[in-house]
Design a protein around this motif. Structure first.
Motif, PDB file in Angstrom:
ATOM      1  N   ALA A   1     -16.110   9.085  12.810  1.00 57.46           N
ATOM      2  CA  ALA A   1     -16.804   9.329  11.543  1.00 57.46           C
ATOM      3  C   ALA A   1     -17.358  10.740  11.435  1.00 57.46           C
ATOM      4  N   CYS A   2     -17.228  11.535  12.474  1.00 60.18           N
ATOM      5  CA  CYS A   2     -17.678  12.928  12.419  1.00 60.18           C
ATOM      6  C   CYS A   2     -16.533  13.896  12.130  1.00 60.18           C
ATOM      7  N   GLU A   3     -15.319  13.375  12.013  1.00 62.29           N
ATOM      8  CA  GLU A   3     -14.160  14.228  11.755  1.00 62.29           C
ATOM      9  C   GLU A   3     -13.807  14.191  10.279  1.00 62.29           C
ATOM     10  N   LEU A   4     -13.750  15.377   9.676  1.00 63.18           N
ATOM     11  CA  LEU A   4     -13.484  15.479   8.248  1.00 63.18           C
ATOM     12  C   LEU A   4     -12.160  14.822   7.862  1.00 63.18           C
ATOM     13  N   GLY A   5     -11.120  15.070   8.663  1.00 64.47           N
ATOM     14  CA  GLY A   5      -9.818  14.502   8.359  1.00 64.47           C
ATOM     15  C   GLY A   5      -9.822  12.982   8.356  1.00 64.47           C
TER      16      GLY A   5
ATOM     17  N   ALA B   1     -24.910   4.463  11.087  1.00 70.59           N
ATOM     18  CA  ALA B   1     -25.639   3.502  11.911  1.00 70.59           C
ATOM     19  C   ALA B   1     -25.244   3.556  13.376  1.00 70.59           C
ATOM     20  N   THR B   2     -24.730   4.693  13.829  1.00 67.39           N
ATOM     21  CA  THR B   2     -24.350   4.793  15.234  1.00 67.39           C
ATOM     22  C   THR B   2     -25.598   4.933  16.099  1.00 67.39           C
ATOM     23  N   GLY B   3     -25.402   4.830  17.392  1.00 67.22           N
ATOM     24  CA  GLY B   3     -26.515   4.991  18.316  1.00 67.22           C
ATOM     25  C   GLY B   3     -26.771   6.432  18.709  1.00 67.22           C
ATOM     26  N   ASP B   4     -26.116   7.382  18.029  1.00 69.49           N
ATOM     27  CA  ASP B   4     -26.219   8.808  18.345  1.00 69.49           C
ATOM     28  C   ASP B   4     -26.768   9.538  17.122  1.00 69.49           C
ATOM     29  N   ASP B   5     -27.955  10.083  17.226  1.00 65.68           N
ATOM     30  CA  ASP B   5     -28.569  10.771  16.089  1.00 65.68           C
ATOM     31  C   ASP B   5     -27.737  11.952  15.614  1.00 65.68           C
ATOM     32  N   LYS B   6     -27.120  12.677  16.550  1.00 61.10           N
ATOM     33  CA  LYS B   6     -26.298  13.835  16.160  1.00 61.10           C
ATOM     34  C   LYS B   6     -25.130  13.376  15.289  1.00 61.10           C
ATOM     35  N   ALA B   7     -24.485  12.297  15.704  1.00 59.41           N
ATOM     36  CA  ALA B   7     -23.363  11.779  14.921  1.00 59.41           C
ATOM     37  C   ALA B   7     -23.825  11.306  13.546  1.00 59.41           C
ATOM     38  N   ASN B   8     -24.971  10.673  13.486  1.00 59.12           N
ATOM     39  CA  ASN B   8     -25.478  10.190  12.203  1.00 59.12           C
ATOM     40  C   ASN B   8     -25.808  11.344  11.259  1.00 59.12           C
ATOM     41  N   LEU B   9     -26.323  12.430  11.798  1.00 59.66           N
ATOM     42  CA  LEU B   9     -26.632  13.592  10.968  1.00 59.66           C
ATOM     43  C   LEU B   9     -25.356  14.264  10.458  1.00 59.66           C
ATOM     44  N   VAL B  10     -24.367  14.418  11.336  1.00 58.96           N
ATOM     45  CA  VAL B  10     -23.110  15.052  10.925  1.00 58.96           C
ATOM     46  C   VAL B  10     -22.435  14.231   9.837  1.00 58.96           C
ATOM     47  N   LEU B  11     -22.356  12.922  10.027  1.00 60.03           N
ATOM     48  CA  LEU B  11     -21.739  12.068   9.019  1.00 60.03           C
ATOM     49  C   LEU B  11     -22.506  12.147   7.698  1.00 60.03           C
ATOM     50  N   SER B  12     -23.816  12.135   7.755  1.00 59.61           N
ATOM     51  CA  SER B  12     -24.622  12.200   6.535  1.00 59.61           C
ATOM     52  C   SER B  12     -24.341  13.474   5.759  1.00 59.61           C
ATOM     53  N   LEU B  13     -24.285  14.584   6.472  1.00 61.69           N
ATOM     54  CA  LEU B  13     -24.028  15.862   5.815  1.00 61.69           C
ATOM     55  C   LEU B  13     -22.633  15.898   5.198  1.00 61.69           C
ATOM     56  N   LEU B  14     -21.637  15.418   5.934  1.00 65.96           N
ATOM     57  CA  LEU B  14     -20.274  15.398   5.406  1.00 65.96           C
ATOM     58  C   LEU B  14     -20.167  14.468   4.195  1.00 65.96           C
ATOM     59  N   ALA B  15     -20.786  13.303   4.291  1.00 71.08           N
ATOM     60  CA  ALA B  15     -20.711  12.339   3.187  1.00 71.08           C
ATOM     61  C   ALA B  15     -21.282  12.927   1.907  1.00 71.08           C
ATOM     62  N   LYS B  16     -22.385  13.655   2.025  1.00 73.99           N
ATOM     63  CA  LYS B  16     -23.054  14.184   0.836  1.00 73.99           C
ATOM     64  C   LYS B  16     -22.367  15.447   0.318  1.00 73.99           C
TER      65      LYS B  16
ATOM     66  N   TRP C   1     -37.774  14.069  11.772  1.00 73.70           N
ATOM     67  CA  TRP C   1     -38.006  15.191  10.852  1.00 73.70           C
ATOM     68  C   TRP C   1     -36.691  15.819  10.377  1.00 73.70           C
ATOM     69  N   LEU C   2     -35.610  15.637  11.140  1.00 71.84           N
ATOM     70  CA  LEU C   2     -34.317  16.199  10.757  1.00 71.84           C
ATOM     71  C   LEU C   2     -33.638  15.395   9.652  1.00 71.84           C
ATOM     72  N   PHE C   3     -33.983  14.129   9.536  1.00 73.41           N
ATOM     73  CA  PHE C   3     -33.261  13.221   8.640  1.00 73.41           C
ATOM     74  C   PHE C   3     -33.800  13.322   7.224  1.00 73.41           C
ATOM     75  N   GLY C   4     -33.405  14.409   6.564  1.00 72.78           N
ATOM     76  CA  GLY C   4     -33.875  14.647   5.212  1.00 72.78           C
ATOM     77  C   GLY C   4     -32.784  15.243   4.344  1.00 72.78           C
ATOM     78  N   GLU C   5     -33.203  15.829   3.263  1.00 79.02           N
ATOM     79  CA  GLU C   5     -32.278  16.340   2.248  1.00 79.02           C
ATOM     80  C   GLU C   5     -31.327  17.395   2.794  1.00 79.02           C
ATOM     81  N   ARG C   6     -31.809  18.234   3.685  1.00 79.79           N
ATOM     82  CA  ARG C   6     -30.952  19.308   4.205  1.00 79.79           C
ATOM     83  C   ARG C   6     -29.745  18.773   4.956  1.00 79.79           C
TER      84      ARG C   6
END
Length: 238
Positions: free
Chosen positions: A63-67, A83-98, A117-122
């Motif tokens: 889910a972190c790969e654009l392709g 909903a993964t157990g990795d915060d980094k993966a969840n942030l990357v997916l969130s940014l790509l999705a948006k 604090w990282l899980f916001g609009e940015r």
């Protein structure tokens, strides 16, 4: 994911959930029970066969790969849940999705409270859900009468859902909601009284034991807390 899945016409939301662990599968089951369409995404090939979720679509992908997200057709979903157990993966997916797929609503799981604090609009997150925070809030809510309890972060981290339970012998008992005169950037959205949910119209009288739910901007949270303690605490307690 099949074309049939994408063309389903139930009128429900299409929800993609990345991370098919216990949390992701539980979310999927709840959403399916409520009539929504669900696609579970996980890198592990054996997940769908070892612990299937009847009615859900499955995609084996990173889910972190654009392709991979393009192949899944993420832009066709109404909601993405990271909903993964990795915060980094969840942030990357969130940014790509948006940013890449213009998904309207992105909900992200926070595994480590220090990262909240990282899980916001940015990072493209509309709603951040921290399981440790929710459990702590549930504990506090059970005992914290007369204090503000933070329940949930909303809208890219700018707003919070909080609760305040009127204590016994409150100075505000019997007074109407309109008399609260809340600070700017805060709003009372519901009153829980016993097993009832009460719409907080201006003329509704408040009673000791009422749990009031507020939506408040983060910057206004301290003002709301001080205001409620000032006007609602029992006489002589301040």
């Amino acid at each position: 994911m099949t074309d049939a899945y994408l063309s389903s016409t139930t009128g429900a939301m299409k929800v993609a959930i990345a991370g098919a662990g216990a949390v992701g599968r539980s979310i999927g089951r709840e959403l399916l029970a409520n009539g929504h369409e669900v696609l579970l995404i996980d890198r592990r090939v054996d997940v769908a066969t070892n612990d299937p979720v009847p009615g859900a679509g499955w995609a084996t992908a990173d889910a972190c790969e654009l392709g991979s997200l393009e192949d899944i057709g993420l832009s066709q979903f109404d909601v993405v849940v990271a909903a993964t157990g990795d915060d980094k993966a969840n942030l990357v997916l969130s940014l790509l999705a948006k940013t890449e797929f213009a998904v309207t609503r992105v909900v992200a799981r926070v595994n480590e409270p220090r990262n909240e604090w990282l899980f916001g609009e940015r990072w493209g997150v509309d709603v951040a859900v921290s399981t440790p925070r929710l459990i702590a809030a549930a504990v506090e809510e059970a005992v914290a009468v007369g204090d503000v309890v933070e329940l949930l972060t909303l809208r890219g981290g700018h707003n919070r859902l909080v609760s305040y339970t009127l204590p016994d012998h409150t100075a505000f008992g019997g007074r109407a909601v309109a008399k609260l005169r809340l600070p700017t950037d805060s709003a009372l959205v519901s009153i829980l009284r016993g097993g009832r949910v009460i719409v907080p119209d201006d003329d509704v009288p408040l009673e000791p034991g009422d749990e009031m739910l507020f939506v408040v901007q983060v910057d206004a949270l301290d003002s709301l807390r001080e205001h409620l303690l000032d006007i609602c605490s029992p006489p002589g307690s301040r």
